[in-house]
Scaffold this active site. Sequence first.
Site, mmCIF file in Angstrom:
data_model
loop_
_atom_site.group_PDB
_atom_site.id
_atom_site.type_symbol
_atom_site.label_atom_id
_atom_site.label_comp_id
_atom_site.label_asym_id
_atom_site.label_seq_id
_atom_site.Cartn_x
_atom_site.Cartn_y
_atom_site.Cartn_z
ATOM 1 N N TYR A 24 0.797 -1.234 0.000
ATOM 2 C CA TYR A 24 0.000 0.000 0.000
ATOM 3 C C TYR A 24 0.832 1.289 0.000
ATOM 4 O O TYR A 24 0.269 2.379 -0.048
ATOM 5 C CB TYR A 24 -0.962 -0.003 1.200
ATOM 6 N N HIS A 102 -9.097 2.118 -5.872
ATOM 7 C CA HIS A 102 -8.329 1.126 -5.112
ATOM 8 C C HIS A 102 -6.855 1.400 -5.336
ATOM 9 O O HIS A 102 -6.424 1.636 -6.475
ATOM 10 C CB HIS A 102 -8.678 -0.296 -5.555
#
Length: 148
Positions: A24, A102
């Site tokens: 991430y 996302h």
Amino acid sequence: MAKAIYVLNGPNLNLLGTREPDRYGHVTLAELEMRCRETAHRLGFTTEFRQSNHEGAIVDAIQEAGAKAAAGIVLNPAGYTTTSVALLDAILAVRVPVVEVHITNIHARESFRRNSYISKAAMAVICGFGVEGYTLAIEGLARAGGGR
Ligand code: CA2
């Protein structure tokens, strides 16, 4: 008066930049908020930036964006992507364009991550650009005119 773009983040995204950086990235949620704020401001919008680990709080924020006639919603539904009829219904009930974002490319991960309820009502979907996807979504909403 400048219209708002709501940037809504689902469960566990408060951990951004502090855990799983290989997946991430290293940008924290606070840093991401600043980037979104700067991009929106440059394009003539204000931002309402929120994160919640609770589905109902995100439903409330979507309804708030509708009531305030926001220019758009950038939504990373995170773990609620594949489960939440409540978020889908909230989006369907407001006349505000939603860009689903996302950080990762959900199509390159486990197959269950692809089945998004949110995509059924989203104006657009961005995935795989890391946190850049958020500012791309804000730019996309601005170019699309902030209307549905
Ligand atoms: O790629 C994305 O943005 C996701 O929405 C992230 C969700 C995941 O369930 C989706 O399939 C794809 C998970 C969010 C968890 O956030 C964390 C951030 C940093 C560290 C740990 C978790």
